[in-house]
Design a protein around this motif. Structure first.
Motif, PDB file in Angstrom:
ATOM      1  N   ALA A 512       0.812  -1.214   0.000  1.00  0.00           N
ATOM      2  CA  ALA A 512       0.000   0.000   0.000  1.00  0.00           C
ATOM      3  C   ALA A 512       0.838   1.253   0.000  1.00  0.00           C
ATOM      4  N   ARG A 513       2.172   1.105   0.099  1.00  0.00           N
ATOM      5  CA  ARG A 513       2.997   2.303   0.178  1.00  0.00           C
ATOM      6  C   ARG A 513       3.125   2.936  -1.210  1.00  0.00           C
ATOM      7  N   PRO A 514       3.194   4.250  -1.274  1.00  0.00           N
ATOM      8  CA  PRO A 514       3.253   4.928  -2.567  1.00  0.00           C
ATOM      9  C   PRO A 514       4.582   4.660  -3.258  1.00  0.00           C
ATOM     10  N   GLU A 515       4.518   4.611  -4.574  1.00  0.00           N
ATOM     11  CA  GLU A 515       5.725   4.420  -5.378  1.00  0.00           C
ATOM     12  C   GLU A 515       5.938   5.619  -6.293  1.00  0.00           C
ATOM     13  N   GLY A 516       5.512   6.767  -5.859  1.00  0.00           N
ATOM     14  CA  GLY A 516       5.627   7.967  -6.669  1.00  0.00           C
ATOM     15  C   GLY A 516       4.281   8.391  -7.198  1.00  0.00           C
ATOM     16  N   GLY A 517       4.155   9.679  -7.420  1.00  0.00           N
ATOM     17  CA  GLY A 517       2.915  10.201  -7.974  1.00  0.00           C
ATOM     18  C   GLY A 517       1.776  10.274  -6.993  1.00  0.00           C
ATOM     19  N   THR A 518       2.067  10.172  -5.708  1.00  0.00           N
ATOM     20  CA  THR A 518       0.982  10.261  -4.733  1.00  0.00           C
ATOM     21  C   THR A 518       0.563  11.697  -4.568  1.00  0.00           C
ATOM     22  N   ARG A 519      -0.706  11.870  -4.149  1.00  0.00           N
ATOM     23  CA  ARG A 519      -1.261  13.200  -3.943  1.00  0.00           C
ATOM     24  C   ARG A 519      -0.816  13.733  -2.597  1.00  0.00           C
ATOM     25  N   PRO A 524       7.867   9.925   5.799  1.00  0.00           N
ATOM     26  CA  PRO A 524       8.531   8.629   5.802  1.00  0.00           C
ATOM     27  C   PRO A 524       7.580   7.481   6.061  1.00  0.00           C
ATOM     28  N   GLU A 525       6.488   7.732   6.791  1.00  0.00           N
ATOM     29  CA  GLU A 525       5.572   6.638   7.101  1.00  0.00           C
ATOM     30  C   GLU A 525       4.542   6.409   6.001  1.00  0.00           C
ATOM     31  N   GLY A 526       4.492   7.268   4.975  1.00  0.00           N
ATOM     32  CA  GLY A 526       3.561   7.009   3.895  1.00  0.00           C
ATOM     33  C   GLY A 526       2.662   8.174   3.553  1.00  0.00           C
ATOM     34  N   GLY A 527       2.681   9.276   4.299  1.00  0.00           N
ATOM     35  CA  GLY A 527       1.908  10.451   3.942  1.00  0.00           C
ATOM     36  C   GLY A 527       0.428  10.169   3.824  1.00  0.00           C
ATOM     37  N   ASP A 528      -0.185  10.666   2.742  1.00  0.00           N
ATOM     38  CA  ASP A 528      -1.615  10.507   2.531  1.00  0.00           C
ATOM     39  C   ASP A 528      -2.040   9.052   2.585  1.00  0.00           C
ATOM     40  N   VAL A 529      -1.198   8.182   2.057  1.00  0.00           N
ATOM     41  CA  VAL A 529      -1.546   6.762   1.991  1.00  0.00           C
ATOM     42  C   VAL A 529      -1.714   6.189   3.396  1.00  0.00           C
ATOM     43  N   GLN A 530      -0.768   6.492   4.259  1.00  0.00           N
ATOM     44  CA  GLN A 530      -0.850   6.004   5.640  1.00  0.00           C
ATOM     45  C   GLN A 530      -2.083   6.563   6.345  1.00  0.00           C
ATOM     46  N   TRP A 531      -2.385   7.841   6.080  1.00  0.00           N
ATOM     47  CA  TRP A 531      -3.509   8.470   6.764  1.00  0.00           C
ATOM     48  C   TRP A 531      -4.843   7.938   6.257  1.00  0.00           C
ATOM     49  N   ILE A 532      -4.927   7.662   4.966  1.00  0.00           N
ATOM     50  CA  ILE A 532      -6.141   7.025   4.429  1.00  0.00           C
ATOM     51  C   ILE A 532      -6.329   5.664   5.081  1.00  0.00           C
TER      52      ILE A 532
END
Length: 747
Positions: A512-519, A524-532
């Motif tokens: 689920a961790r971003p591989e670039g192009g995330t909004r 370091p923990e995953g940004g938007d992805v971790q929070w979603i």
């Protein structure tokens, strides 16, 4: 089963006294249990929960039907409970379409016996307001009508256009069909009644700079902000305005004519000319409100336009013989009700929810309700004086009723055209979404998640809910993100600690961790992805908590072919105290996240960790409006003209709006902080008083305890706490901020 104050039901008190007995039907454990017990999942046949013969009393009372989840879906009253309730268990094919839908959606029926029919009316209204049953006639405005409001609770009352719910201490005139009509009338009347119309901020700023606004210079405001008139003089002006709007127009004009004659006799011709112009302005304002009743009657004129399923209602408010306002509603009809029944529901809900001033002396209707005397008695209690329901037969009143009926018919025609278009578009959107995403059923409940932050600070998430393609704002939720690592405990972590087998670890899956192009920003923990991931997990963990609390989890392990009588009685997913669903009791048919493949993978990981497999998931990426599904390498592309895409965009945009609103609130609070915030016993008022007295934290820090005590409301203990906080060695004083304006007071 008859009982007083049964389990799960609160005691009810009425002015007239009498026994409040509650009847609940439960034929066996598969039939409708009392509140506080679980309902079966489907009861298509009303005979399965029909009360046993002889158990329903023949007294007056109020009854309510509940569905399989325990929600109240219909409330009604009856002179004879037995006779009325038995009518719901007759031949289904002979029933009204909406009645048939209601009784087949219900899983149980309960009743309350009261002493009089007036008490039955009062209890019916109370339950309708409390439970909001979906099958009851509800008089909701087809639009928000503006009113002319006078804020009498203020020291300097203000005249303004106001919409929405009524507030205590405000006198309302109207409602009117258009806001511009109020402003035109107000512009004419301000010449005669120069009362304040500005907001609190403008009023305060004018007082600080010692200069009134433009209205003060052109004579349309008495300028109390700069002391041209005292508070008593300004209130006298407002009182005259209220009297004029309340219908005392002739008295006001005669008084001005006397003042004009007196000024002319004293050779004050300029003052006499001004009063003459004021009289002309009052008469022009009166011409805008046509005289419909020559006898100066106060009345509400109500008319209906209806078909078998719906009804449109229009009401003209006549005060002092003049039409002062107009309102309209469109309601659904659950039963084969008469126009008289609609009149009764109108009076009960509209006048029951307003203040006593809104109940007129006379109500003109097209048909009298069956319980006219009872309804008049209830309205008399609300108004504190006599109220009459009448059907006009001839003359001006009959002509006005026909005019109101034509307005109702026109509004009904417009509503049906609009609703047909809306229903078609929403049905098409849900069907297209079902086909595009390969869902088994149409997604009647859609939940969407979004995250808002500024460079990783004040991170919040939002959850919005759409049901049948429409927003259900009472179900919206917001989350303050607690952290991005596994150490942030949520409802799921608590379940894990408690040994719940359905809950997994809180860590984010690698996939689920971003591989670039995330909004948005990436931490370091995953940004938007971790929070979603955290927001979805917390929401669905709460759903599992609710299932465990209500016993639905245990039900999954039961053998469906077992003895029904052996099934345990479990609490309902509906709160027995309020009759409303618990916060997270219902899962979505479709879960949407704002983002692309990484965000969808994070949400899918959260669902997988909790063992949830029956919730569909997708994401909507903003750049190309692509729809991403979990585990898919390529997105689903919906046509730009697709109703399904339009629905997803509305859901996504609403989630974004809700999230960014909450984020701005948190950010605003974070920006208006100082070292004084942590001082015990020091609230906003005292902080403001200290900063006003000393001007800055620097001067406050140099003050002694006795100097601080000189500020009104600050005692020795609080003053010592303030001094200790300011002189603490580890304190890092920052700039002081005014808690009201946000202005930095200490550079």
């Amino acid at each position: 089963m008859l009982r007083c104050g049964g389990r799960g039901l609160r005691s009810l008190a009425f002015p007239g006294g009498g026994c409040q007995s509650v009847g609940a039907v439960r034929a066996d454990r598969r039939r409708a249990p009392a509140p506080g017990a679980a309902y079966p999942r489907a009861v298509p046949d009303p005979s399965t929960y029909r009360p046993a013969p002889g158990t329903i009393p023949e007294d007056p009372g109020v009854y309510k039907f509940r569905d399989e989840r325990g929600r109240v879906i219909y409330v009604g009253k009856a002179k004879n409970l037995r006779q009325r309730l038995n009518s719901y268990f007759s031949d289904l094919h002979a029933m009204h379409a909406r009645t048939r839908q209601m009784v087949t959606s219900a899983a149980g029926v309960e009743w309350t016996v009261v002493s009089t029919e007036v008490e039955a009316l009062q209890l019916e209204y109370t339950w309708i307001q409390q439970f909001d049953p979906r099958f009851n006639v509800r008089y909701r405005d087809d639009k928000s009508y503006p009113s002319l409001a006078v804020t009498l609770y203020e020291e300097y009352p203000r005249l303004q256009v106001m919409r929405g719910a009524k507030r205590k201490g405000v006198r309302y005139f109207g409602p009117y069909a258009h806001a511009w009509a109020i402003r035109e009338t107000l512009d004419l009347l301000l010449r005669v009644f120069p009362a304040r119309t500005c907001s609190a901020g403008v009023f305060k700023r004018a007082g600080q700079i010692g200069r009134p606004c433009l209205l003060g210079y052109i004579g349309k405001c008495s300028a109390p902000c700069v002391g041209r008139v005292s508070a008593e003089e300004h209130r006298a002006i407002v009182d005259d305005f209220v009297d004029f709007m309340a219908g005392k127009t002739d008295l006001m004009i005669r008084r001005l004519e006397r003042e004009m004659a007196a000024a002319s006799a004293e050779l004050e011709f300029e003052r006499a000319a001004r009063i003459r112009d004021d009289i002309g302005a009052l008469r022009r304002a009166m011409e805008k409100q046509a005289v419909v009743f020559g006898d100066g009657t106060d009345a509400d004129v109500v008319a209906f336009a209806e078909d078998a399923l719906e009804a449109a209602v229009q009401v003209f408010h006549v005060r002092g013989g003049r039409v002062r306002g107009q309102r309209g509603w469109v309601v659904d009809k659950v039963e084969d009700v008469t126009t008289g029944d609609l009149v009764e529901q109108f009076c009960l809900q509209v006048y029951g929810s307003d203040d006593s001033d809104s109940v007129p002396r006379e109500i003109l209707v097209p048909e009298l309700p069956p319980d006219r005397e009872v309804l008049e008695q209830l309205l008399r209690e609300l108004r504190g004086a006599r109220v009459t329901l009448r059907v006009p037969q001839r003359g001006d009143k009959r002509a006005l009723l026909e005019t109101v009926a034509r307005n109702a018919q026109q509004a009904f025609t417009q509503h049906k055209l609009k609703r047909a278009t809306d229903l078609t578009a929403r049905s098409q959107a849900l069907a297209e979404l079902q086909d595009a995403l390969g869902l088994a059923t149409a997604p009647l409940r859609i939940e969407c998640f979004d995250v808002s932050h500024v460079q990783g600070t004040n991170v919040v998430a939002s959850m919005v809910v759409f049901e049948d393609g429409l927003p259900r704002k009472s179900e919206y939720r917001r989350f303050a993100i607690r952290g991005t690592g596994a150490g942030a405990r949520s409802g799921a972590d608590r379940n894990s600690a408690a040994g719940t087998s359905r809950t997994r670890s809180g860590s984010l899956l690698d996939g689920a961790r971003p591989e670039g192009g995330t909004r948005g920003a990436e931490s370091p923990e995953g940004g938007d992805v971790q929070w979603i991931h955290e927001a979805v997990r917390r929401r669905m963990a709460r759903y599992l908590d609710e299932r465990i609390d209500t016993g639905e989890e245990a039900d999954d392990s039961q053998d469906d072919e077992g003895d029904p009588a052996a099934l345990p009685q479990r609490p309902s997913p509906v709160d027995p105290e309020t009759g409303r669903p618990r916060k997270f009791a219902y899962p979505p048919n479709l879960l949407v996240v704002d983002g692309g493949a990484p965000q969808v993978a994070a949400a899918a990981a959260a669902l997988a960790e909790l063992g949830i497999e029956d919730v569909a998931l997708c994401g909507l990426a903003k750049r190309l409006e692509e729809v991403w599904l979990p585990g898919e390498d390529q997105p689903v592309i919906l046509p730009r003209t697709s109703e399904a895409l339009y629905l997803l965009q509305r859901v996504r945009d609403e989630a974004h709006r809700f999230a960014i609103t909450y984020h701005r609130q948190k950010r605003s609070r974070a920006m208006t902080t100082s070292v004084l915030d942590g001082v015990p016993g020091l609230g906003e008022t005292r902080k403001k008083a200290l900063l006003t007295r000393f001007g800055s934290l620097k001067r406050l820090r140099a003050a002694s305890v006795e100097d601080i005590m000189a500020v009104p409301g600050v005692g020795r203990r609080t003053a010592e706490a303030v001094a200790a906080a300011l002189h603490r060695e580890d304190a890092q004083p920052g700039p002081a901020v005014d808690p009201v304006t946000g202005e930095v007071l200490d550079g």
